[in-house]
Design an enzyme around this catalytic site. Structure first.
Site, PDB file in Angstrom:
ATOM      1  N   HIS A  76       0.814  -1.218   0.000  1.00 27.91           N
ATOM      2  CA  HIS A  76       0.000   0.000   0.000  1.00 27.91           C
ATOM      3  C   HIS A  76       0.847   1.268   0.000  1.00 27.91           C
ATOM      4  O   HIS A  76       0.316   2.366  -0.190  1.00 27.91           O
ATOM      5  CB  HIS A  76      -0.989  -0.009   1.178  1.00 27.91           C
ATOM      6  CG  HIS A  76      -0.389   0.337   2.500  1.00 27.91           C
ATOM      7  ND1 HIS A  76      -0.088  -0.605   3.456  1.00 27.91           N
ATOM      8  CD2 HIS A  76      -0.048   1.532   3.040  1.00 27.91           C
ATOM      9  CE1 HIS A  76       0.414  -0.005   4.525  1.00 27.91           C
ATOM     10  NE2 HIS A  76       0.454   1.290   4.296  1.00 27.91           N
ATOM     11  N   ASP A 130      -0.543  -7.548   1.473  1.00 29.89           N
ATOM     12  CA  ASP A 130      -0.035  -6.172   1.478  1.00 29.89           C
ATOM     13  C   ASP A 130       1.485  -6.184   1.675  1.00 29.89           C
ATOM     14  O   ASP A 130       2.010  -5.715   2.676  1.00 29.89           O
ATOM     15  CB  ASP A 130      -0.726  -5.374   2.592  1.00 29.89           C
ATOM     16  CG  ASP A 130      -0.336  -3.907   2.598  1.00 29.89           C
ATOM     17  OD1 ASP A 130       0.265  -3.449   1.605  1.00 29.89           O
ATOM     18  OD2 ASP A 130      -0.626  -3.221   3.595  1.00 29.89           O
ATOM     19  N   SER A 145       4.168   2.437   8.304  1.00 27.32           N
ATOM     20  CA  SER A 145       3.741   1.402   7.363  1.00 27.32           C
ATOM     21  C   SER A 145       4.910   0.800   6.595  1.00 27.32           C
ATOM     22  O   SER A 145       5.828   1.508   6.178  1.00 27.32           O
ATOM     23  CB  SER A 145       2.750   1.989   6.354  1.00 27.32           C
ATOM     24  OG  SER A 145       1.513   2.238   6.950  1.00 27.32           O
TER      25      SER A 145
END
EC number: 3.4.21.-
Length: 290
Positions: A75, A124, A229
């Site tokens: 992502h 992901d 992230s």
């Protein structure tokens, strides 16, 4: 007369080979054996941690897994073809004036898992290939990736690292020092239960998929956040640090009943191996748990 002299030479060559192998062993920082509620790290403490930057600004974390490869979250990349916009900072403790031990590397390509379908989706994960191999130093070393035989048990204390926000409202203050946070593994049934709570406050129930892993605290207060992230969740297994997960998603940051959700690295062993065939994975017999 010359034959005996060859024996010490052979031993010397073998010893030199073993030393070279040991020097590049994964998951073993040489220097030491801001998250929400996190704390500053020390120089060289997490030598696989990288900052992935776009146009010179940090936007995601990642982990060095080989001399030319970084593991991160899919992502993080909306457009994997614009590689000229990206660079990777390695060997840094802080983002502002990273210091003499840090280096920047250009990106050759980004490989996102083709099964990834968007926010809170499975798969992901992404692999970033650097333009050239990076030299391993006391401050730049790879983390170990676990073989599928390795199981990270519920309650096991692991560590998450990153340069993300210290809260949902604040930014990590300059010089933006790498933060670390100890978090326990939460089993999937309990995590699903937690993510089904508090719907009266407007939360939508979320499902923890098979390739996901939860870690954190039921009461909240400590968690990864924006900017973390793609970074690693690592666990000390035996004498080596193994990457259990990739920071993927959560409901806000450090909220009650909303622990951090990570992509389980072992679930994507085959995909990673297809892209990096020579990469070695750490089996359970070398310290993992069954």
């Amino acid at each position: 007369m010359r034959r005996p002299a060859a024996v010490p030479l052979l031993l010397l060559l073998c010893f030199g080979s073993q030393r070279a192998k040991a020097a590049t062993a994964c998951g073993r920082p040489r220097m030491l054996n801001r998250m929400v509620g996190g704390q500053d790290t020390q120089e060289g403490e997490w030598p696989w941690q990288v900052s992935i930057q776009r146009n010179g600004s940090h936007f995601c974390g990642g982990s060095l897994i080989a001399e030319q490869w970084v593991l991160t979250a899919a992502h993080c990349f909306r457009n994997t073809s614009e590689t000229s916009l990206y660079q990777v900072l390695l060997g840094a403790r802080q983002l502002v004036q990273p210091g003499p031990h840090a280096m920047y590397a250009r990106v050759r390509q980004v490989e996102s898992n083709p099964l990834y379908q968007g926010t809170a989706s499975s798969a992901d994960v992404a692999l970033v290939e650097l333009e050239a191999p990076v030299p391993f130093t006391n401050y730049i070393l790879p983390v170990c990736l676990p073989d599928p035989s390795v199981i990270f048990e519920t309650g096991m204390n692991c560590w998450v690292t990153g340069w993300g926000s210290p809260s949902e409202e604040d930014l990590l203050p300059e010089p933006r020092i790498l933060q670390k946070l100890a978090v326990p593994i939460i089993d999937t049934p309990k995590c699903n239960l937690l993510y089904s709570k508090d719907t009266e406050f407007g939360y939508q129930p979320k499902t923890i998929k098979n390739d996901m892993l939860c870690a954190g605290f039921e009461e909240g207060k400590k968690d990864a956040c924006k900017g973390d992230s793609g970074g690693p969740l690592v666990c000390l297994v035996g004498q080596s640090w193994l990457q259990a997960g990739v920071i993927s998603w959560g409901e806000g940051c450090a909220r009650q009943n909303r622990p951090g959700v990570y992509i389980r690295v072992t679930a994507h062993h085959n995909w990673i191996h297809r892209i990096i065939p020579k990469l070695q994975f750490q089996p359970a017999r070398l310290g993992g748990q069954k």
